[in-house]
Enzyme design. Structure first.
Site, PDB file in Angstrom:
ATOM      1  N   ASP A  52       0.870  -1.177   0.000  1.00 62.45           N
ATOM      2  CA  ASP A  52       0.000   0.000   0.000  1.00 62.45           C
ATOM      3  C   ASP A  52       0.903   1.221   0.000  1.00 62.45           C
ATOM      4  OD1 ASP A  52      -1.760   2.072   0.366  1.00 62.45           O
ATOM      5  OD2 ASP A  52      -2.876   1.111   2.001  1.00 62.45           O
ATOM      6  N   ASN A  75       4.277   5.022 -11.063  1.00 63.82           N
ATOM      7  CA  ASN A  75       3.108   4.969 -11.936  1.00 63.82           C
ATOM      8  C   ASN A  75       1.790   4.985 -11.172  1.00 63.82           C
ATOM      9  OD1 ASN A  75       1.449   3.962 -14.424  1.00 63.82           O
ATOM     10  ND2 ASN A  75       1.157   2.384 -12.848  1.00 63.82           N
ATOM     11  N   TYR A 143      -6.751  15.595  -9.157  1.00 65.36           N
ATOM     12  CA  TYR A 143      -5.805  14.765  -9.905  1.00 65.36           C
ATOM     13  C   TYR A 143      -4.903  15.636 -10.768  1.00 65.36           C
ATOM     14  CZ  TYR A 143      -4.268  11.407 -13.499  1.00 65.36           C
ATOM     15  OH  TYR A 143      -3.519  10.656 -14.376  1.00 65.36           O
TER      16      TYR A 143
END
Length: 249
Positions: A52, A75, A143
């Protein structure tokens, strides 16, 4: 540096991340992908490690347990479509902060945890950014803000960590993955969106993977602090379609 590099790809179990992992594996590198859940289908030549990335102690323990590290590809990320203020649901800042945490703080956490090993290998970091960080991003504002911050973070890292560790960003456009239908609709939607890209198609994960391999290679030995656009030419400016002037006159 050993002939066979060790490459870690965060969030590399599907979509773009899986494409990146495959591209490095095809070059003969030893590749480890880390995410909360394993890949739904095995990735040839790729090892999976559960992690995590929002748990800093776990991230530090993971990188501390690696025998070495040559390349880190940050990524992991993403975000659901959510307007900043939605009329039908209760929207709070904490939701958006979690998006920023995954897309900006987690790559910082991983990079710091990996630094010592990357420095010893004179390795490199590849950040997976987005065109959402370079233009307005309605519906995914947090984002987009995180990706803008990620590109700036990479530039600062590149200066602070030179000459030992190179740090670059791939600024990725629209990619056709198994989740494309959630963003663009069915096949008709994907085709319609593809026509807005100058190259006439969405990227596929291997397009991003090959660009990541390049930035981590000796061919890019003098490239650091750079942002490489992988977006098929970007977006046709809307004013060209709205203009009434005959451009051929």
């Amino acid at each position: 540096m050993p002939d066979r590099r060790l490459v870690v790809v965060t969030g590399g179990t599907r979509g773009v991340g899986a494409g990146i992992a495959r591209a490095f594996a095809e070059t003969g590198d030893e590749v480890v992908v880390c995410a909360r859940r394993p890949p739904q289908a095995p990735l040839d030549g790729v090892e999976f490690a559960p992690l995590d990335l929002r748990d800093p102690p776990a991230v530090r323990a993971f990188f501390g347990g690696l025998p070495r590290l040559d390349v880190l590809v940050n990524n992991a990320g993403g975000a659901p479509y959510r307007l900043l203020v939605e009329t039908d649901t209760e929207t709070d800042a904490e939701r958006h902060a979690r998006v920023i945490g995954l897309n900006l703080v987690a790559p910082l956490t991983a990079s710091l945890a990996a630094y010592d090993r990357l420095k010893r290998a004179r390795g490199s970091i590849v950040m997976i950014g987005s065109v959402s960080g370079t233009r307005p991003s309605p519906g995914t504002a947090a984002y987009g803000a995180a990706k803008a911050g990620l590109e700036n973070l990479a530039r600062s890292m590149a200066v602070e960590w030179a000459p030992d560790v190179r740090v670059n960003t791939l600024v990725v456009g629209m990619v056709r993955t198994e989740l494309s239908r959630l963003h663009y609709g069915g096949e008709d939607g994907v085709e319609a969106v593809s026509r807005t890209v100058p190259l006439g198609r969405l990227a596929v994960p291997v397009d991003v993977g090959r660009a990541a391999v390049f930035l981590a290679s000796d061919a890019a030995a003098y490239i650091t602090g750079a942002a490489l656009l992988v977006h098929g030419g970007g977006e046709r400016p809307a004013f060209l379609d709205a203009a009434t002037v005959n451009m051929e006159e």
